[in-house]
Design a protein around this motif. Structure first.
Motif, PDB file in Angstrom:
ATOM      1  N   ALA A  72       0.861  -1.184   0.000  1.00 14.22           N
ATOM      2  CA  ALA A  72       0.000   0.000   0.000  1.00 14.22           C
ATOM      3  C   ALA A  72       0.894   1.230   0.000  1.00 14.22           C
ATOM      4  O   ALA A  72       2.120   1.135   0.157  1.00 14.22           O
ATOM      5  CB  ALA A  72      -0.916   0.003   1.221  1.00 14.22           C
ATOM      6  N   ASP A  73       0.273   2.387  -0.208  1.00 12.17           N
ATOM      7  CA  ASP A  73       1.005   3.648  -0.146  1.00 12.17           C
ATOM      8  C   ASP A  73       1.794   3.698   1.160  1.00 12.17           C
ATOM      9  O   ASP A  73       1.235   3.530   2.248  1.00 12.17           O
ATOM     10  CB  ASP A  73       0.001   4.800  -0.227  1.00 12.17           C
ATOM     11  CG  ASP A  73       0.651   6.167  -0.086  1.00 12.17           C
ATOM     12  OD1 ASP A  73       1.888   6.239  -0.060  1.00 12.17           O
ATOM     13  OD2 ASP A  73      -0.093   7.155  -0.022  1.00 12.17           O
ATOM     14  N   SER A  74       3.096   3.941   1.054  1.00 16.03           N
ATOM     15  CA  SER A  74       3.965   3.873   2.234  1.00 16.03           C
ATOM     16  C   SER A  74       3.557   4.863   3.312  1.00 16.03           C
ATOM     17  O   SER A  74       3.826   4.659   4.496  1.00 16.03           O
ATOM     18  CB  SER A  74       5.426   4.110   1.829  1.00 16.03           C
ATOM     19  OG  SER A  74       5.609   5.420   1.320  1.00 16.03           O
ATOM     20  N   LYS A  75       2.916   5.975   2.905  1.00 13.28           N
ATOM     21  CA  LYS A  75       2.526   6.988   3.897  1.00 13.28           C
ATOM     22  C   LYS A  75       1.424   6.482   4.815  1.00 13.28           C
ATOM     23  O   LYS A  75       1.196   7.045   5.890  1.00 13.28           O
ATOM     24  CB  LYS A  75       2.074   8.272   3.185  1.00 13.28           C
ATOM     25  CG  LYS A  75       3.193   8.977   2.417  1.00 13.28           C
ATOM     26  CD  LYS A  75       2.732  10.303   1.830  1.00 13.28           C
ATOM     27  CE  LYS A  75       1.746  10.110   0.680  1.00 13.28           C
ATOM     28  NZ  LYS A  75       2.361   9.453  -0.483  1.00 13.28           N
ATOM     29  N   THR A  76       0.715   5.443   4.397  1.00 10.82           N
ATOM     30  CA  THR A  76      -0.368   4.891   5.223  1.00 10.82           C
ATOM     31  C   THR A  76       0.118   3.759   6.115  1.00 10.82           C
ATOM     32  O   THR A  76      -0.676   3.208   6.891  1.00 10.82           O
ATOM     33  CB  THR A  76      -1.511   4.370   4.332  1.00 10.82           C
ATOM     34  OG1 THR A  76      -1.048   3.221   3.585  1.00 10.82           O
ATOM     35  CG2 THR A  76      -1.988   5.437   3.356  1.00 10.82           C
ATOM     36  N   LEU A  77       1.385   3.411   6.027  1.00  9.85           N
ATOM     37  CA  LEU A  77       1.937   2.282   6.777  1.00  9.85           C
ATOM     38  C   LEU A  77       2.881   2.761   7.863  1.00  9.85           C
ATOM     39  O   LEU A  77       3.542   3.795   7.727  1.00  9.85           O
ATOM     40  CB  LEU A  77       2.701   1.343   5.831  1.00  9.85           C
ATOM     41  CG  LEU A  77       1.919   0.758   4.650  1.00  9.85           C
ATOM     42  CD1 LEU A  77       2.872   0.038   3.710  1.00  9.85           C
ATOM     43  CD2 LEU A  77       0.828  -0.188   5.147  1.00  9.85           C
ATOM     44  N   SER A  78       2.967   2.001   8.940  1.00  2.00           N
ATOM     45  CA  SER A  78       3.939   2.301   9.977  1.00  2.00           C
ATOM     46  C   SER A  78       5.322   1.852   9.511  1.00  2.00           C
ATOM     47  O   SER A  78       5.465   1.101   8.537  1.00  2.00           O
ATOM     48  CB  SER A  78       3.572   1.578  11.272  1.00  2.00           C
ATOM     49  OG  SER A  78       3.714   0.168  11.109  1.00  2.00           O
ATOM     50  N   GLU A  79       6.341   2.310  10.219  1.00  2.96           N
ATOM     51  CA  GLU A  79       7.702   1.932   9.844  1.00  2.96           C
ATOM     52  C   GLU A  79       7.895   0.422   9.921  1.00  2.96           C
ATOM     53  O   GLU A  79       8.531  -0.171   9.034  1.00  2.96           O
ATOM     54  CB  GLU A  79       8.710   2.639  10.755  1.00  2.96           C
ATOM     55  CG  GLU A  79      10.154   2.359  10.384  1.00  2.96           C
ATOM     56  CD  GLU A  79      11.146   3.157  11.215  1.00  2.96           C
ATOM     57  OE1 GLU A  79      12.367   2.916  11.077  1.00  2.96           O
ATOM     58  OE2 GLU A  79      10.711   4.013  12.008  1.00  2.96           O
ATOM     59  N   VAL A 181       2.193  -1.784  -7.975  1.00  2.00           N
ATOM     60  CA  VAL A 181       3.622  -1.762  -8.292  1.00  2.00           C
ATOM     61  C   VAL A 181       4.236  -0.416  -7.910  1.00  2.00           C
ATOM     62  O   VAL A 181       5.421  -0.336  -7.556  1.00  2.00           O
ATOM     63  CB  VAL A 181       3.851  -2.089  -9.791  1.00  2.00           C
ATOM     64  CG1 VAL A 181       3.396  -0.940 -10.699  1.00  2.00           C
ATOM     65  CG2 VAL A 181       5.304  -2.452 -10.054  1.00  2.00           C
ATOM     66  N   VAL A 182       3.432   0.659  -7.949  1.00  2.00           N
ATOM     67  CA  VAL A 182       3.914   1.964  -7.483  1.00  2.00           C
ATOM     68  C   VAL A 182       3.951   1.987  -5.959  1.00  2.00           C
ATOM     69  O   VAL A 182       4.863   2.562  -5.355  1.00  2.00           O
ATOM     70  CB  VAL A 182       3.044   3.110  -8.035  1.00  2.00           C
ATOM     71  CG1 VAL A 182       3.579   4.464  -7.578  1.00  2.00           C
ATOM     72  CG2 VAL A 182       2.986   3.062  -9.551  1.00  2.00           C
ATOM     73  N   SER A 183       2.951   1.352  -5.325  1.00  2.00           N
ATOM     74  CA  SER A 183       2.970   1.220  -3.865  1.00  2.00           C
ATOM     75  C   SER A 183       4.238   0.500  -3.406  1.00  2.00           C
ATOM     76  O   SER A 183       4.868   0.892  -2.416  1.00  2.00           O
ATOM     77  CB  SER A 183       1.733   0.448  -3.384  1.00  2.00           C
ATOM     78  OG  SER A 183       0.543   1.084  -3.761  1.00  2.00           O
ATOM     79  N   ALA A 184       4.605  -0.547  -4.124  1.00  2.00           N
ATOM     80  CA  ALA A 184       5.819  -1.290  -3.777  1.00  2.00           C
ATOM     81  C   ALA A 184       7.056  -0.404  -3.919  1.00  2.00           C
ATOM     82  O   ALA A 184       7.963  -0.451  -3.077  1.00  2.00           O
ATOM     83  CB  ALA A 184       5.944  -2.524  -4.670  1.00  2.00           C
ATOM     84  N   ALA A 185       7.083   0.425  -4.966  1.00  2.00           N
ATOM     85  CA  ALA A 185       8.211   1.347  -5.147  1.00  2.00           C
ATOM     86  C   ALA A 185       8.257   2.363  -4.017  1.00  2.00           C
ATOM     87  O   ALA A 185       9.339   2.720  -3.519  1.00  2.00           O
ATOM     88  CB  ALA A 185       8.103   2.054  -6.505  1.00  2.00           C
TER      89      ALA A 185
END
Length: 305
Positions: A72-79, A181-185
């Motif tokens: 998912a979009d990295s901004k929505t995930l914790s470290e 695939v952009v979320s993964a990037a």
């Protein structure tokens, strides 16, 4: 993720990449592009750090497997969630590949403040283009590219499509939330940035170094306080700071010493005259010392043309 090259020299950029999965050399692949850290004045966890551009790719036939990782979009995930997902992508290295460029704050500042201006959008576009080309040079069979936009998506897409005419290019705002695939990037970029900031080696000998930078964004009071605390009145900020940002420049103007260049004019409160004054017999020309350029070359004002 091994960032030892950046830790040895964090004044420029470094590129990291995974091995290319053999399947990606044969089957048509989809490739995503995203960045982390365009907005900050300095690098600071949990906020943005040095700007990182990343690509992630996999065969079109394995896209569902990538989606199954729940990227998912990295901004929505914790470290910790980002670290876990990146480790999972590493485990699935038989069909997932990645590459990234880490651009230091020093590189960004010197690019933007150089004699020939190199703005952040141009730097971002060129870095993304370079990573796509890197994948092609490694033999990845890229068929589709999805990019999280910088600037107008239509203009950016047209530019990339012209650069890679044999590839289907899609540029969208919020692509990191639309295309796995952009979320993964974006996860690759954010993991690299967090690690770079966490292990940052200051080249300056700073006393009472405070590592509580706040979010790193220019409007954060804690970030502004950190900048004021660590500005040197003569040498300015550590290289950790993007001194091209207006926030940093404003603090320099208020907290640091003024600089007087050796070729600055003296005794002329009106400042430099117009270029026509060098070809005039006016009293102002006679009283005003010629610029050093003319003195060193023995040039005198022309009175007759």
């Amino acid at each position: 993720m091994d960032l030892s090259e950046l830790e040895r020299d964090n004044t420029g950029r470094c590129r990291l990449s995974s091995p290319v999965p053999p399947v990606c050399l044969k089957e048509p692949c989809v490739l995503g592009v995203d960045e982390a850290g365009r907005g900050p004045v300095l690098g600071a966890p949990p906020g943005p750090g040095p700007m990182v551009y990343a690509i992630c790719y996999c065969p079109l036939s394995r896209l569902e497997d990538l989606e199954a990782l729940k990227v998912a979009d990295s901004k929505t995930l914790s470290e910790s969630e980002r670290d876990r997902l990146f480790a999972k992508m590493e485990e699935d290295g038989d069909f997932v590949g990645w590459a990234l460029d880490v651009l230091s704050p020093n590189l960004i500042s010197t690019s933007m403040l150089g004699r020939v201006k190199y703005n952040l959008n141009a730097l971002s576009h060129d870095t993304a283009t370079g990573l796509v080309q890197f994948a092609l040079d490694q033999g990845v069979n890229v068929a589709q590219v999805f990019v999280d936009t910088v600037g107008l998506p239509e203009t950016y897409q047209e530019r990339l499509q012209q650069r890679f005419p044999g590839i289907e290019v899609t540029v969208k705002a919020k692509a990191d939330a639309l295309y796995p695939v952009v979320s993964a990037a974006s996860i690759c970029a954010k993991v690299a940035r967090d690690q770079a900031v966490k292990n940052w080696k200051f080249v300056e000998k700073l006393q009472d170094l405070d590592t509580d930078y706040g979010s790193g964004y220019p409007n954060d009071p804690k970030t502004k306080a950190w900048l004021r605390k660590h500005v040197d009145p003569v040498f300015g900020f550590p290289q950790f700071v993007r001194f091209s940002w207006r926030t940093a420049q404003s603090i320099l103007e208020s907290e640091a010493e003024d600089v007087k260049w050796e070729d600055s004019e003296t005794g002329d409160p009106k400042g430099p005259g117009k270029i026509k004054s060098y070809f005039s017999e006016s009293p102002q020309t006679c009283l005003r010392l010629p610029h050093r350029y003319f003195q060193e070359r023995g040039l005198e004002s022309a009175t007759v043309l």
